[in-house]
Each structure stands twice: as structure tokens, then as C-alpha cells.
Design an enzyme around this catalytic site. Structure first.
Site, PDB file in Angstrom:
ATOM      1  N   GLY A   1       0.836  -1.193   0.000  1.00 60.06           N
ATOM      2  CA  GLY A   1       0.000   0.000   0.000  1.00 60.06           C
ATOM      3  C   GLY A   1       0.868   1.239   0.000  1.00 60.06           C
TER       4      GLY A   1
ATOM      5  N   GLN B   1       2.690   9.843   2.327  1.00 59.59           N
ATOM      6  CA  GLN B   1       4.028   9.240   2.264  1.00 59.59           C
ATOM      7  C   GLN B   1       4.888   9.842   1.159  1.00 59.59           C
ATOM      8  OE1 GLN B   1       2.383   4.960   2.419  1.00 59.59           O
ATOM      9  NE2 GLN B   1       4.381   4.852   3.433  1.00 59.59           N
TER      10      GLN B   1
ATOM     11  N   CYS C   1       6.710  -0.352   7.232  1.00 59.74           N
ATOM     12  CA  CYS C   1       6.147   0.773   6.483  1.00 59.74           C
ATOM     13  C   CYS C   1       7.234   1.359   5.596  1.00 59.74           C
ATOM     14  CB  CYS C   1       5.627   1.817   7.462  1.00 59.74           C
ATOM     15  SG  CYS C   1       4.958   3.282   6.646  1.00 59.74           S
ATOM     16  N   LEU C   2       6.870   1.720   4.387  1.00 63.59           N
ATOM     17  CA  LEU C   2       7.852   2.274   3.445  1.00 63.59           C
ATOM     18  C   LEU C   2       8.451   3.585   3.955  1.00 63.59           C
ATOM     19  CD1 LEU C   2       5.811   1.633   0.165  1.00 63.59           C
ATOM     20  CD2 LEU C   2       7.676   0.242   1.088  1.00 63.59           C
TER      21      LEU C   2
ATOM     22  N   HIS D   1      -3.835   0.142   7.906  1.00 56.56           N
ATOM     23  CA  HIS D   1      -2.524   0.795   7.837  1.00 56.56           C
ATOM     24  C   HIS D   1      -2.583   2.026   6.927  1.00 56.56           C
ATOM     25  CE1 HIS D   1       2.073   0.389   7.688  1.00 56.56           C
ATOM     26  NE2 HIS D   1       1.794   1.336   6.799  1.00 56.56           N
ATOM     27  N   GLU D   2      -3.232   1.880   5.775  1.00 56.56           N
ATOM     28  CA  GLU D   2      -3.272   3.002   4.818  1.00 56.56           C
ATOM     29  C   GLU D   2      -4.177   4.123   5.311  1.00 56.56           C
ATOM     30  OE1 GLU D   2      -0.993   3.131   2.657  1.00 56.56           O
ATOM     31  OE2 GLU D   2      -0.448   1.091   3.180  1.00 56.56           O
TER      32      GLU D   2
ATOM     33  N   HIS E   1      -2.513   6.300   7.715  1.00 54.28           N
ATOM     34  CA  HIS E   1      -1.622   7.299   7.108  1.00 54.28           C
ATOM     35  C   HIS E   1      -2.375   8.596   6.787  1.00 54.28           C
ATOM     36  CE1 HIS E   1       2.287   5.539   6.686  1.00 54.28           C
ATOM     37  NE2 HIS E   1       1.866   4.484   6.025  1.00 54.28           N
TER      38      HIS E   1
HETATM   39 NI    NI Z   1       2.951   2.704   5.778  1.00 56.82          NI
END
Ligand code: NI
Length: 157
Positions: A47, A52, A95-96, A137-138, A141
Site C-alpha cells: 500500500g 508518504q 512501512c515504506l 494501515h493506509e 496514514h
Molecule cells: Ni505505511
């Protein structure tokens, strides 16, 4: 299409802000969505949310059933969770925006949520397990939260 830069959380204060609603879906937004999808696959994430990549808007892309023959991409515009089960599950997440770090993360086992699709239609979906985890999770964000907020401790590689 383009691969977008994903700054680390230390360099991206937007990650702690509540993102603003998307007002209209135009050509520019559609191009951004394509770039986000490409970026997500390029880095092998499940995702990617607009904050981000430094954009404080209520937009995320996510993979459901990743790495299976039923995999599909969900584009979430202005998503909102309307139900979350009391039952929780714990699983390791990363997480990225927080590269090299993982932690056992508590999530609701089942959620129901609504979002707008690219045509502006409101969609309601019910998901459980890993798919529900990805969406939580998304959506986190978009509300200034990170998986770290749901972890007792995190570890590095
Ligand atoms: Ni993330």
C-alpha cells in the site's frame, strides 16, 4: 509514469497531519494514482498513501490479496472506517516511510469502510484478516498515524 520519492518519516512531517479531503478527480489526480501504483509495485509494498509522498490528501492505493491470483488494486479516495470488530489480531508490520524497522502490530480483525472510487461513486467494503490490516494501515496514514502507534516495541532487521 514515474517512480515517486518516499522520504523517511524524520524528513516528512506531513505523516503526522490529518490529510485534507480530495475534492475532485481530474486528469492530474489520475496520473498521480498511476504513479503511486507504479511506485508501490517498484518497492514491493502492499500500500502507499499520499502523505508518504509528501501530499496531504485523502488518497491511498493498496493491494488486496497480494501475491495471489486474486490480487487487485484498490484506489481509496476519502476513505472512512465505519465499523471495526472488537476482536484484534497481531502481526508483524513495516512501512515504506519507516524503512528497516518492523513490529508486531495490533489491528481490528474485521472492518467495514467506505470510500469514493474514480467515478465519485461511494463504495462500501467489508474485509478481514490481512486485507483489513492493509486498509487500516493506509487509512491510518491519512489520519496522521503510523503502525508504530500500535506496537509495544519495534525491531530492526
Ligand atoms: Ni505505511
Amino acid at each position: 509514469m514515474a517512480i515517486l520519492d518516499i522520504p523517511k518519516k524524520e524528513d516528512n512531517p506531513i505523516l503526522r497531519e490529518v490529510a485534507k479531503p480530495v475534492k475532485k478527480v481530474d486528469k492530474k489526480l489520475r496520473k498521480l494514482i498511476k504513479d503511486m501504483e507504479e511506485t508501490m509495485y517498484n518497492i514491493n509494498g502492499v500500500g502507499l498513501a499520499a502523505p508518504q509522498i509528501g501530499l496531504s490528501i485523502q488518497l491511498a492505493v493498496a493491494r488486496l490479496n497480494p501475491e495471489t491470483k486474486n490480487e487487485l488494486i484498490l484506489v481509496l479516495i476519502n476513505p472512512k472506517i465505519t465499523y471495526q470488530s472488537e476482536e484484534m489480531t497481531k502481526m508483524e508490520e513495516g512501512c515504506l516511510s519507516v524503512p528497516g524497522t518492523w513490529g508486531d502490530t495490533l489491528r481490528h480483525k474485521q472492518i467495514i469502510f467506505t470510500y469514493q472510487d474514480l467515478k465519485g461513486q461511494e463504495i462500501t467494503l467489508s474485509l478481514e484478516g490481512f486485507n483489513a490490516r492493509i486498509i487500516q494501515h493506509e487509512i491510518d496514514h491519512l489520519n496522521g498515524k503510523l503502525y508504530l502507534d500500535h506496537c509495544e516495541k519495534v525491531h530492526e532487521e
